[in-house]
Design an enzyme around this catalytic site. Sequence first.
Site, PDB file in Angstrom:
ATOM      1  N   THR A 134       9.116   4.454  -9.684  1.00 59.48           N
ATOM      2  CA  THR A 134       8.834   5.282  -8.510  1.00 59.48           C
ATOM      3  C   THR A 134      10.003   6.234  -8.309  1.00 59.48           C
ATOM      4  OG1 THR A 134       9.797   3.601  -7.042  1.00 59.48           O
ATOM      5  CG2 THR A 134       7.405   3.552  -7.360  1.00 59.48           C
ATOM      6  N   LEU A 150       1.055   0.530  13.679  1.00 60.69           N
ATOM      7  CA  LEU A 150      -0.175   0.314  12.913  1.00 60.69           C
ATOM      8  C   LEU A 150      -0.272  -1.129  12.422  1.00 60.69           C
ATOM      9  CD1 LEU A 150       0.124   3.463  12.920  1.00 60.69           C
ATOM     10  CD2 LEU A 150      -0.929   3.435  10.661  1.00 60.69           C
ATOM     11  N   GLY A 151       0.840  -1.659  11.947  1.00 61.58           N
ATOM     12  CA  GLY A 151       0.842  -3.022  11.427  1.00 61.58           C
ATOM     13  C   GLY A 151       2.238  -3.390  10.957  1.00 61.58           C
ATOM     14  N   GLN A 199      13.144   9.265  -3.421  1.00 62.01           N
ATOM     15  CA  GLN A 199      12.792  10.323  -2.474  1.00 62.01           C
ATOM     16  C   GLN A 199      13.652  10.209  -1.230  1.00 62.01           C
ATOM     17  OE1 GLN A 199       8.494   9.380  -2.003  1.00 62.01           O
ATOM     18  NE2 GLN A 199       8.881   9.138   0.199  1.00 62.01           N
ATOM     19  N   HIS A 223       4.103  -5.205   1.288  1.00 62.74           N
ATOM     20  CA  HIS A 223       5.334  -5.816   1.820  1.00 62.74           C
ATOM     21  C   HIS A 223       5.282  -7.339   1.688  1.00 62.74           C
ATOM     22  CE1 HIS A 223       7.172  -2.236   3.270  1.00 62.74           C
ATOM     23  NE2 HIS A 223       6.343  -2.023   4.294  1.00 62.74           N
ATOM     24  N   ASP A 256      -4.154   7.826   5.261  1.00 62.28           N
ATOM     25  CA  ASP A 256      -4.947   6.979   4.369  1.00 62.28           C
ATOM     26  C   ASP A 256      -5.611   7.775   3.249  1.00 62.28           C
ATOM     27  OD1 ASP A 256      -4.260   4.835   5.929  1.00 62.28           O
ATOM     28  OD2 ASP A 256      -6.309   4.130   6.231  1.00 62.28           O
ATOM     29  N   HIS A 281      -0.867  -1.347   2.467  1.00 58.83           N
ATOM     30  CA  HIS A 281       0.573  -1.142   2.592  1.00 58.83           C
ATOM     31  C   HIS A 281       1.275  -2.435   3.022  1.00 58.83           C
ATOM     32  CE1 HIS A 281       4.131   1.401   3.888  1.00 58.83           C
ATOM     33  NE2 HIS A 281       4.305   0.358   4.701  1.00 58.83           N
ATOM     34  N   GLU A 282       0.736  -3.098   4.038  1.00 64.11           N
ATOM     35  CA  GLU A 282       1.398  -4.293   4.569  1.00 64.11           C
ATOM     36  C   GLU A 282       1.311  -5.476   3.611  1.00 64.11           C
ATOM     37  OE1 GLU A 282       3.349  -3.939   6.863  1.00 64.11           O
ATOM     38  OE2 GLU A 282       2.666  -2.104   7.814  1.00 64.11           O
ATOM     39  N   VAL A 310      12.316  -0.356  -7.663  1.00 59.84           N
ATOM     40  CA  VAL A 310      11.247  -0.170  -8.647  1.00 59.84           C
ATOM     41  C   VAL A 310      11.619   1.019  -9.530  1.00 59.84           C
ATOM     42  CG1 VAL A 310       8.805   0.336  -9.003  1.00 59.84           C
ATOM     43  CG2 VAL A 310       9.506  -1.089  -7.078  1.00 59.84           C
TER      44      VAL A 310
END
Length: 270
Positions: free
Chosen positions: A214, A149-150, A217, A193, A250, A189-190, A211
Amino acid sequence: EFNQEQQELENYTSNYINMLPLMNTSTEIITIPVVVHILYNDNLENISDDQIQSQLDSLNKDFRAQNADISSIPSVFEPLVADIGIEFCLANKDPNGNISTGINRVYTENTSFSYNNNSMKFSSQGGVDIWDSKRYLNIWVCNISGNILGFAQFPGGPANTDGVVVDYKYFGSIGTATYPYDLGRTLTHEVGHWLNLRHIWGDSYCGDDEVDDTPTQQESNGGCPTFPLLSCNNGPNGDMFMNYMDYTDDACMHLFTRGQKNRMIAALNL
């Protein structure tokens, strides 16, 4: 050199977060000029100005916590939602000072680009060279091979490859934008990063994304999970799968946290 830059940034980020209670944090909005390099081999890949604007609109709403679907966040996570205080605008001047739309369209003989070699970032390889990375966020939109995706470069990497790459099928919310990645969240999202955010699962089994607010998980989540989704003894609230730094659809991504904001602002300050 990249590892040294990353360690310097982590040290700075830690000190920045420790000093926050003593600081008068500014409410000033940071505006980042963006250049979108459109690399196209056919008309379908040469996406419209309107599609590009739909992506900028989505990105700005997500970073300012103004996205309409923010109301879908579970109530237990609502106090953690952050307005990052960053906005993005198409650049109105190119690196030479000439008037620009911030959209750079370049025809390429390449039918696709690999995410392994950054070839889309070099005109000598059928791509387009970067605009000064100290002055612009560079975004390359192209056909990426391998169902990617990216991807983005973290802070501290080479200046001539700095920025974000997104496949033309997952950019914006109209035109070629393809379900279930058709609301512009790939770029959200990217860019996370690009501003030094890790994946929320820390890229390892019950990993650490550096972080504090959060939940830990077990691994990445896909699709659109049902709350609560428990892993790594993180009950009763479970995974924050609606965070932009997970891998969900999304339509199921809704927030950055205050802790993630601190990391991003620290990266910009350094």
